[in-house]
Scaffold this motif. Structure first.
Motif, short mmCIF file in Angstrom:
data_model
loop_
_atom_site.label_atom_id
_atom_site.label_comp_id
_atom_site.label_asym_id
_atom_site.label_seq_id
_atom_site.Cartn_x
_atom_site.Cartn_y
_atom_site.Cartn_z
N LYS A 645 39.74 35.57 51.56
CA LYS A 645 40.99 34.99 51.12
C LYS A 645 41.31 35.50 49.72
N PRO A 646 41.71 36.74 49.62
CA PRO A 646 41.93 37.33 48.29
C PRO A 646 43.24 36.85 47.66
N TRP A 694 41.27 45.70 44.16
CA TRP A 694 41.91 47.00 44.22
C TRP A 694 43.42 46.82 44.02
N TRP A 695 44.11 47.94 44.00
CA TRP A 695 45.57 47.90 43.89
C TRP A 695 46.17 48.90 44.86
N GLN A 757 51.08 46.55 44.23
CA GLN A 757 50.41 45.31 44.61
C GLN A 757 48.99 45.33 44.04
N ILE A 758 48.48 44.16 43.72
CA ILE A 758 47.09 44.06 43.27
C ILE A 758 46.39 42.99 44.09
N VAL A 759 45.11 43.24 44.41
CA VAL A 759 44.31 42.33 45.23
C VAL A 759 43.03 42.01 44.46
N SER A 768 33.68 31.57 37.91
CA SER A 768 34.38 32.85 38.03
C SER A 768 35.85 32.69 37.69
N GLN A 769 36.36 33.67 36.99
CA GLN A 769 37.77 33.64 36.62
C GLN A 769 38.19 35.04 36.18
N ALA A 770 39.45 35.36 36.46
CA ALA A 770 40.00 36.65 36.04
C ALA A 770 41.42 36.44 35.54
N VAL A 771 41.78 37.22 34.55
CA VAL A 771 43.15 37.21 34.03
C VAL A 771 43.59 38.68 33.94
N TYR A 772 44.67 39.00 34.62
CA TYR A 772 45.11 40.39 34.63
C TYR A 772 46.58 40.47 34.21
N HIS A 773 46.95 41.67 33.78
CA HIS A 773 48.34 41.94 33.43
C HIS A 773 48.63 43.41 33.71
N ILE A 774 49.67 43.65 34.51
CA ILE A 774 50.10 45.02 34.82
C ILE A 774 51.33 45.32 33.98
#
Length: 1296
Positions: A645-646, A694-695, A757-759, A768-774
């Motif tokens: 469940k990404p 991945w993206w 798109q990013i997965v 666990s935690q992630a913060v991303y910015h494109i």
């Protein structure tokens, strides 16, 4: 029971095609040679030896062919094929052993020999090429076959040294025809063997002809909501189709797909419908619409029956009442089943009500009024049964104005006129003196449809009725009678009883009745009744010039009888067919035109299909960056995601996928930043290396590399820089620590950008935690602008694939050379060609042939073009006109023939820098070659071609921007200089601001040297060159002021038009455009904010036609629509500051003009005029008038000084407030502070005195240096102006 019909088999399709038409591979047999003499007719014959029956190909009977009488004004030769035949080709020959032949002709066809239709090729051309001598046979293969019985050859041109002579042959074959005649009350019912029929594929084919504009051809529907209806509506064909839509419906919500036009012309039209699931192709004659059906399903379920010719049992759910079809159908097939054949054989599944199986021959005979100035038809008045008179007729036209009827009345003098005015019918009764009575009826009567008109003068009133609308009446004092002839369509020049100033009618008329007596048009043609001029009989030669729509990029087409026009509003394009983009193709191009950073629309493929998109152009750095944002601007936090469940995030950009692809591929380099902060969130599985996140790239492909690496390497930027927090891993996040880590990098592989798109799949563990910015997509450079090739051998050239641009083509490029002539490019076809060349040192020529004969456009420069400097060339050829542009010289136009060939069908390769014959090759450099928005890679092709090298030598080649702000780089033998004559800036590189301080009485007036349009006008040297309606202005200025209201700029014309830019009473900018003197001006306020704030503001105004684009500073961008696209005609003057001449201005503009301007104006430019610069550098010029004090200044410094003063004032004010609030608290230590301050002031006074003496000495020594610098700056300006005075004096438009 529901039967699912399988897809129609190939066998069924072959049966359909074999039954409906003859196979075309053997349909070319001669049809005329065996015909009897009675099959030939003609308008006249010179003698019995020249009779029509002698006109058989290669025969020598009689005089060896047909020739009409010399007095025959409308000659024709007619052939009766005895039955309906499929005609695929024709051939002609002159009269045997003579000087008589026909060099061009028209071909008409008819089922009955009464109502004719002109055959036109696929591109709309009706003229056929005939013979050049008496013996050679010239064959013309028809672009599409026609099924007919009668053919008529109408000569247009013949041997000027002889006369008309004609022998003919017709090629084709017979075909099987199944015909049914519907009388408007009849129909055919095809009943299914089951309750309903469900199909996933349908093929329906038929041919029909009718004189009615309304009628249902096909209808079927089902209980679940499916329906299919094919309906003739307003002369076009509407298809209603819905699959499995059970939602509530009303008939008004049905949406039709419409194809065709003028289908009520009593001639055969073919219909072909193909459906597979939801995909549908609807073809009428040669026009096809492709669409997807409404509804949720893929199958069409119809209950009980299909009806053809009408809807016999209205009342079913979803049924809507329509007229039944009145006309004939032929070869009607439904999924391979011959419906008419079943009906003729009286099969049980067919119910035929009042249908006959032969097509009735009755046809309405029309006449066509050809000329808008000289066509007329006069008919005598038939005796009325009682007092008064009546006139009834039908007409159809596209023209919104024209005279329909004029008649003199008794008692004299009275005249009655019926005319079309603004697409309405207008009836006027002219009485003695200036008295007249008027009524108007109808609306949109110039829509190309047949309209019925009834005019009755009875019982002291004149009644006008159009179609079925309510009548309008003119009341009379006494009964009137018609006197003399009735004039339809126009007036003869010699008629004293018919003198009107309305344009003549262009269109068709039929069913003319005068006093209830039908008028026989055949008798008129034979000279037995009335009189006429410029009429065509037995034909309604109307043509829909908007089908197909030749306007590009979604523009709206409108038409007159002999022409069409395109409304480009809101499309982002301009030109006769809306072919040219009004936007630059890149941010790099905007910078070269003198623009600064801001939001811009760019059109990455120019005149191509993609359309414009908005981007941000960052021009603050050496590189010009194009920035495209997406919908996710804030950082995104991710938790609880796994591979099962990404977390998935889509990125939607401000441009389409095709536009993004074009922008990226056209840029030198692109990049996109990816920021990934993680805590116990890995990018790769540390056990097997498989990606956990991945993206997707722009094509939707999965990518697992991250910033800093090329495709295929699953690593992060820290691995490249060797600074990962754990060197056992290639990414910081793969260390899987409890603390925050960061993997940030730049994606720079162009073919994969942007990120779509990013997965994220590893944030489901505890903690666990992630913060991303494109980041946005950022690109720089324009690969096409400086893509160049050098040709140093006259026989060398580059070749590219054939130019594919049948209906419209544009070619643009830059060149520089020292050679006196040479061909830039050439492309040829079988009979057509296109060529652009330097035909002499100062002339560029664009020659072409689309099929109408060679045409040439030339632009002559008053200065040599082989001066080793870059020169710009742009050509365009479309269905309405051809154009040639060279630098800023006047644009030359040539209108296309109204009935000429449209398509440029080229076949050979495109040769650049030479020709196929290797003669007259070009020597020099060509760069930035673009054809229809596609940039050609000259450098890549030059690398493999002898005699050509990639790039171009010289200082002024490349994207280094040696000259700024529209400055032009000029090559010199040992370097370069910048030509700033077309820039509002000065200095050696055109980057020094030209600023002037104004007071209330100051003004600068630039007077244009002669009355001319501010546009690059079309030449008036040839009558074939038309006037330009695509107006364009570019206005740029910067200012600093605290005054309001104030006048910034006005531009006025001799025709009382003007543009004004003012500051209103509240300090906001107002832009006034008065383009039509009989209407109120357009006024726009881009921002309500106060700009009279002592700060520097920059305004840019750009207009193309009706579109107005305004930019204020860097952050305000507005687009407005003007009420008119008129150009500024006969420019008078451009004024800055106080305006002394204020006629024709509006009140608010006059108020601003009278106040003048107090402040600083900088870098003012109106198109190519820089008035401040001319005023400073050439005060004695007749071009510029200066009133009041005018002092060179620096707006930027003034604005900065004002800002510092504001800050200082605010600081002092704050200090005073704080001192007042703390006065009581400081009373105890006041004495101590006073003593300290006194001592400090004394010390400072001594120090300031010493510093002042030292600086005074420095100032006296440096004053001479400043004066020298100022004198040098003025010298640069004067020298620059002096260098270009010869150019400006000899080519006035070039300077402006």
């Amino acid at each position: 029971m529901v039967l699912l019909l399988p897809m129609v088999t190939l066998y069924t399709l072959s049966v359909f095609s074999g039954a409906s038409a003859a196979t075309h591979y053997n349909c070319n047999g001669p049809l005329v040679s065996a015909l009897p003499h009675s099959s030939f007719q003609s308008s006249s014959e010179s003698s019995v030896n020249y009779a029509a029956y002698n006109a058989k190909l290669n025969r020598r009977d009689g005089a060896g062919g047909w020739s009409p009488m010399v007095t025959d004004q409308e000659p024709w030769l007619q052939v009766d094929l005895r039955e309906q035949m499929e005609v695929t080709g024709i051939a002609t020959q002159g009269r045997y052993d003579s000087w008589d032949w026909v060099s061009s002709y028209l071909l008409l066809y008819s089922d009955t020999g009464r109502a004719w239709k002109q055959y036109r090729q696929e591109d709309g051309v009706g003229r056929f090429v005939g013979n050049g001598n008496s013996e050679a046979v010239v064959q013309n293969k028809l672009s599409y076959p026609v099924r007919t019985r009668f053919l008529r050859f109408v000569p247009l041109d013949w041997n000027p040294s002889g006369w008309m002579g004609l022998r003919v042959e017709v090629y084709g074959c017979s075909y099987k025809s199944y015909v049914a005649d519907f009388d408007g009350r009849s129909s055919l019912l095809y009943r299914f063997n089951q309750k309903s029929m469900s199909t996933v594929k349908d093929v329906i084919a038929l041919r029909f002809k009718s004189h009615q504009a309304e009628g249902v051809l096909l209808h079927g529907e089902g209980q679940r909501g499916d329906y299919i209806t094919l309906e003739l509506h307003r002369g076009a064909l509407d298809l209603y189709l819905n699959l499995d839509d059970s939602r509530p419906r009303f008939s008004s919500r049905r949406v039709a797909v419409t194809v065709g036009s003028l289908l009520d012309d009593q001639h055969w039209h073919s219909v072909y419908i193909e459906r597979f699931n939801k995909q549908v192709n609807l073809t009428v004659d040669s026009h096809t619409q492709r669409f997807q059906t409404k509804g949720e399903g893929n199958s069409l379920e119809v209950d009980y029956e299909l009806s053809f010719g009408g809807i016999p049992l209205p009342g079913k759910p979803g049924t809507f009442l329509r007229k039944n079809f009145h006309g004939c159908m032929e070869n009607l097939y439904y999924n391979g089943i011959n419906i008419i054949d079943l009906a003729k054989r009286r099969k049980l599944q067919i119910h035929s009500g009042n249908v006959t199986f032969s097509c009735s021959q009755h046809q309405l005979v029309a006449c066509t009024f050809v000329s808008s100035s000289s066509s007329f038809l006069s008919l005598p008045s038939a005796s009325p049964a009682a007092g008064g008179f009546s006139v009834h007729f039908q007409f159809r036209t596209w023209n919104p104005d024209g005279l329909l009827l004029s008649v003199q009345l008794n008692p004299n003098p009275q005249r009655l006129e019926l005319q079309i005015s603004n697409s309405r019918l207008h009836l006027t009764l002219h009485s003695s003196g200036r008295q007249k009575s008027e009524v108007s009826v109808g609306s949109r009567v110039s829509d190309g449809l047949w309209h019925s008109v009834s005019l009755d003068a009875r019982n002291l009133q004149i009644t006008l009725t159009v179609d079925n609308e309510p009548s309008s009446t003119i009341e009379l004092w006494e009964q009137v009678q018609s006197r003399g002839s009735f004039y339809f369509g126009g007036c003869p020049t010699s008629a004293m009883d018919c003198q009107v100033f309305t344009p003549a009618f262009q269109g068709c008329m039929q069913l003319i009745f005068i006093n209830s007596q039908p008028m026989n048009l055949s008798h008129v043609q034979q000279g037995l009744l009335g009189n006429y001029n410029e009429l065509q009989f037995d034909i309604c030669n109307i043509k829909d010039r908007c089908l197909p729509n030749l306007c590009e990029h979604g523009a709206r087409c409108s038409q007159m009888w002999s022409s069409f026009s395109c409304d480009c509003s809101g499309t982002g394009y301009a030109g006769a067919t809306c072919h040219n983009s009004i936007y630059e193709s890149s941010c790099e191009a905007y910078k070269l035109s003198g623009s600064s950073s801001g939001f811009y629309f760019i059109d990455p493929d120019g005149s191509g299909p993609l359309g414009p998109t908005q981007v941000y152009c960052n021009m603050t750095e050496k590189k010009v960056w194009t920035i495209l944002s997406h919908n996710i601007t804030a950082p995104v936090t991710v938790q609880s995601s796994s591979l099962q469940k990404p977390h998935i995030m889509m990125f939607n950009y401000s441009a389409s996928a095709e536009q993004l692809r074009a922008i990226v591929s056209g840029s030198e380099q692109c990049q996109q930043e990816v920021v990934y902060n993680c805590r116990k969130s890995r990018l790769f599985n540390t056990k097997d290396g498989s990606p956990l996140s991945w993206w997707l790239d722009r094509e939707g492909e999965k990518r697992s590399y991250w910033g800093g690496f090329l495709p295929g390497v699953q690593q992060c930027s820290c691995s490249v820089e060797e600074n990962c927090i754990d060197m056992n891993y290639f990414c910081n996040c793969d260390a899987d620590t409890d603390t925050w880590a960061n993997d940030t990098g730049i994606l720079s592989y162009k073919d994969h950008l942007p990120v779509s798109q990013i997965v994220i799949g590893d944030t489901n563990r505890m903690g666990s935690q992630a913060v991303y910015h494109i980041g946005p997509l950022r690109c720089y450079g324009d690969r096409s602008i400086w893509n160049a090739a050098s040709f140093y051998q006259e026989s060398s050239y580059l070749y590219f694939p054939t130019l594919r641009a049948e209906l419209a083509s544009d070619i643009s490029f830059y060149f520089k050379t020292s050679a006196p002539s040479g061909v830039f490019l050439e492309n040829q076809g079988l009979k057509v060609f296109i060529r652009v060349e330097l035909s002499s040192p100062s002339v560029v020529t664009f020659s072409f042939d689309v099929g109408n004969g060679p045409a040439v456009l030339s632009v002559k420069s008053h200065v040599p073009l082989n001066d080793r400097q870059w020169h710009y060339v742009r050509t365009e050829c479309n269905v309405k006109e051809a154009s040639l542009q060279v630098d800023q010289l006047p644009l030359r136009f040539l209108e296309a023939p109204a009935e000429g060939h449209l398509r440029l069908r080229l076949s050979s390769q495109l040769f650049v820098g030479g020709t196929a014959s290797q003669q007259r090759g070009f020597l020099g450099c060509i760069r930035s070659l673009t054809v229809n928005g596609v940039s050609f890679d000259l450098e890549e092709r030059a690398k493999m071609t002898p005699g050509v090298s990639a790039g171009c030598p010289g200082y002024c080649t490349g994207s280094s921007s040696l000259c700024h702000n529209r400055g032009r780089c000029v090559e010199k033998s040992n370097g370069y200089i910048c030509d700033c004559s077309q820039s509002a800036y000065g200095g050696t590189t055109c980057n020094q601001e030209v600023s002037v301080s104004f007071d209330r009485e100051s003004s600068v007036t630039y007077t244009f040297q002669e009355p001319f349009s501010v546009m690059q006008n079309r030449s008036s040297q040839a009558s074939s060159f038309s006037t330009d309606s695509r107006a364009r202005e570019d206005v740029v200025l910067s200012f600093v002021t605290s005054q309001r209201p104030a006048m910034l700029l006005t531009a006025s014309t001799f025709s009382q038009q003007y543009i004004a830019v003012i500051l209103a009473r509240n300090g906001s900018v107002q832009i006034w455009y008065r383009l039509q003197t009989d209407k109120s001006p357009d006024v726009f306020t881009p921002t309500p904010g106060n700009l009279a704030d002592g700060r520097l503001h920059r305004i840019r105004i750009h207009r193309v036609g009706k579109n107005l684009y305004v930019q204020i500073n860097q952050d305000i961008h507005r687009k407005y629509a003007l009420s008119s696209d008129a150009e500024l005609i006969l420019m008078r003057s451009l004024m800055l500051g106080k305006v002394t001449r204020m006629e024709n201005f509006d009140e608010e503009v006059i108020q601003g003009a009278s106040k003048g301007f107090i402040g600083c104006l900088s870098s003012v430019q109106f198109n190519h005029v820089a008035p401040l610069k001319v005023a400073l550098t050439n005060r004695g010029s007749s071009l510029v008038t200066v009133r009041g004090p005018l002092v060179q200044s620096n707006c930027g410094a003034l604005a900065e000084s004002h800002t510092l003063q504001d800050q200082a004032a605010n600081t002092n004010k704050d200090k005073e407030q704080r001192a007042s609030s703390t006065q009581k608290d400081l009373a105890v230590i006041a004495g101590v502070v006073t003593a300290v301050v006194f001592i400090t002031v004394c010390a400072l006074a001594v120090i300031i005195r010493l510093v002042y003496q030292q600086r005074q000495a420095q100032r006296s020594s440096s004053s001479s240096i400043k004066e020298e610098h100022r004198h040098s700056m003025y010298t640069d300006y004067r020298t620059e102006l002096h260098l270009h005075n010869p150019v400006r004096d000899s080519v006035k438009e070039y300077y402006i």
